[in-house]
Design an enzyme around this catalytic site. Sequence first.
Site, PDB file in Angstrom:
ATOM      1  N   CYS A  96     -19.993 -21.764 -33.898  1.00 22.24           N
ATOM      2  CA  CYS A  96     -19.769 -22.298 -35.244  1.00 22.24           C
ATOM      3  C   CYS A  96     -21.011 -23.040 -35.742  1.00 22.24           C
ATOM      4  O   CYS A  96     -21.649 -23.791 -34.997  1.00 22.24           O
ATOM      5  CB  CYS A  96     -18.567 -23.239 -35.233  1.00 22.24           C
ATOM      6  SG  CYS A  96     -18.149 -23.881 -36.872  1.00 22.24           S
ATOM      7  N   CYS A 100     -19.523 -30.693 -36.275  1.00 26.63           N
ATOM      8  CA  CYS A 100     -18.443 -31.635 -35.987  1.00 26.63           C
ATOM      9  C   CYS A 100     -18.687 -32.241 -34.598  1.00 26.63           C
ATOM     10  O   CYS A 100     -18.739 -31.506 -33.600  1.00 26.63           O
ATOM     11  CB  CYS A 100     -17.093 -30.934 -36.028  1.00 26.63           C
ATOM     12  SG  CYS A 100     -16.791 -30.009 -37.558  1.00 26.63           S
ATOM     13  N   CYS A 103     -16.483 -31.306 -31.449  1.00 22.34           N
ATOM     14  CA  CYS A 103     -16.081 -29.917 -31.216  1.00 22.34           C
ATOM     15  C   CYS A 103     -16.998 -29.185 -30.230  1.00 22.34           C
ATOM     16  O   CYS A 103     -18.221 -29.116 -30.436  1.00 22.34           O
ATOM     17  CB  CYS A 103     -16.030 -29.151 -32.534  1.00 22.34           C
ATOM     18  SG  CYS A 103     -15.347 -27.484 -32.332  1.00 22.34           S
ATOM     19  N   CYS A 140      -0.255 -19.957 -34.427  1.00 24.51           N
ATOM     20  CA  CYS A 140      -1.427 -20.399 -35.181  1.00 24.51           C
ATOM     21  C   CYS A 140      -2.676 -19.707 -34.640  1.00 24.51           C
ATOM     22  O   CYS A 140      -2.845 -19.596 -33.415  1.00 24.51           O
ATOM     23  CB  CYS A 140      -1.595 -21.908 -35.072  1.00 24.51           C
ATOM     24  SG  CYS A 140      -0.106 -22.843 -35.470  1.00 24.51           S
ATOM     25  N   CYS A 174       0.330 -19.514 -38.987  1.00 29.68           N
ATOM     26  CA  CYS A 174      -0.627 -20.477 -39.525  1.00 29.68           C
ATOM     27  C   CYS A 174      -2.026 -20.018 -39.142  1.00 29.68           C
ATOM     28  O   CYS A 174      -2.213 -19.365 -38.107  1.00 29.68           O
ATOM     29  CB  CYS A 174      -0.339 -21.871 -38.952  1.00 29.68           C
ATOM     30  SG  CYS A 174      -1.446 -23.175 -39.578  1.00 29.68           S
ATOM     31  N   CYS A 234      -1.124 -27.535 -43.938  1.00 30.57           N
ATOM     32  CA  CYS A 234      -1.119 -28.238 -42.656  1.00 30.57           C
ATOM     33  C   CYS A 234      -2.398 -29.052 -42.601  1.00 30.57           C
ATOM     34  O   CYS A 234      -3.499 -28.486 -42.545  1.00 30.57           O
ATOM     35  CB  CYS A 234      -1.051 -27.242 -41.500  1.00 30.57           C
ATOM     36  SG  CYS A 234      -1.127 -27.995 -39.857  1.00 30.57           S
ATOM     37  N   ARG A 306       3.097 -33.420 -36.234  1.00 28.94           N
ATOM     38  CA  ARG A 306       2.830 -32.637 -35.027  1.00 28.94           C
ATOM     39  C   ARG A 306       2.008 -33.439 -34.017  1.00 28.94           C
ATOM     40  O   ARG A 306       0.887 -33.865 -34.309  1.00 28.94           O
ATOM     41  CB  ARG A 306       2.112 -31.336 -35.397  1.00 28.94           C
ATOM     42  CG  ARG A 306       2.901 -30.496 -36.402  1.00 28.94           C
ATOM     43  CD  ARG A 306       2.298 -29.120 -36.630  1.00 28.94           C
ATOM     44  NE  ARG A 306       2.984 -28.432 -37.710  1.00 28.94           N
ATOM     45  CZ  ARG A 306       4.116 -27.733 -37.578  1.00 28.94           C
ATOM     46  NH1 ARG A 306       4.684 -27.630 -36.388  1.00 28.94           N
ATOM     47  NH2 ARG A 306       4.678 -27.137 -38.627  1.00 28.94           N
TER      48      ARG A 306
END
Length: 399
Positions: A96, A100, A103, A140, A174, A234, A306
């Site tokens: 990616c 972040c 991550c 998901c 999702c 979400c 959640r």
Amino acid sequence: VAAARLRQPPSVGGSHVWPLCMMSSSSSAVDIRAEEISLLRDKFPVRKDWTEDEIREVYDQPLMQLVYAGASAHRAYFTPGEVQRCTLLSIKTGGCAEDCSYCSQSSKYKTGVKAEKLMEEEPVLRAAAEAKAAGSTRFCMGAAWRGVSSVGKGQFSRVLDMISRIRAMDMEVCATLGMVNEEQALALKHAGLTAYNHNIDTSEEYYPKVITTRTFDDRLQTLRAVRSAGLSVCCGGIIGLGESHKDRISMLHTLATQPQHPESVPINALVANEGTPLENTKPLEAWALVRMIATARVVMPASMVRLSAGRNSLSQTEQAMCFMAGANSIFTGDKLLTTPNVDRNEDDELFDSLGLRGKRPFGNEAQRAREHEQTANNMESHRCAHEEELVLATASARA
């Protein structure tokens, strides 16, 4: 969906309880329960005008008092003891372009997570079928993309096909694919996607210390596109990034003052991944997670809350406190994207120990809510017609 939840009849022991005006006098015990729920909804209404000071007052309560408030708000809109099981699969791992700081999939850091191609459809469908067989009602899919616009149309088309085929399994579907515009969100909607996940991660103020490759407003723009397309939202965040209590309150304030609350609010505890800038971050105490869940439940009482990343570090007792505080969904399976998660057998044991049961997909709930609304409307029409007849009869008698 949130509106449908507000209109659906509350449940007791798995059976739906109709409003007081629709009950016979013989159902006195149920009458009391319905009246209790009505009072709880008055005490914990769905509001979008929260101030940060009001949320701080909720958040700062003594923990046991706050947990009681969260449990009460939960009972106002959901069946106690029902917890939805969800499964999250990384369909495109690593590489990616975002930075972040939490991550392991960022290409900016040396984490040991290798960039992989988008999975083929058949393995994804098998994983979805296995998840459903194990009790999950939401599947998901996560792709480590900056956004849909950053990849070829062919890859996005493949994801759309996966969504359609998994939706045909009668599961909620999702996806979290990074940033999307309205056209892309509509394509996801037409493919059968139930919900789109795009977390805001933290407060707007603390956000630049966590991520620099996209802005906080970029995230809000994606949420607006998702909402405009008619998808369920979400959206939650992560605690334990080094943020203050003020930042946690500010994050909840952003979520609770959206034009519509997210139908789903994931609360994550940081999993400190080796190789990331946050790898040496001190783990959170479980009570910080309990406090955040309870506050989210009080300020967004009709949303699914959640219990997400970091659950594998909690004892069964600590998880039970999270459920008591208002969490009504977990992720099952051995991984959450690339981070460890609780084994399914352990979850089965936990559910048995606590007397929890799985929650059905909210598509069915929405149908029941529509049926209930239609019944209520029909009864109201009959009542009005009856009152009109009485008025005419009284007028005729007087004449």
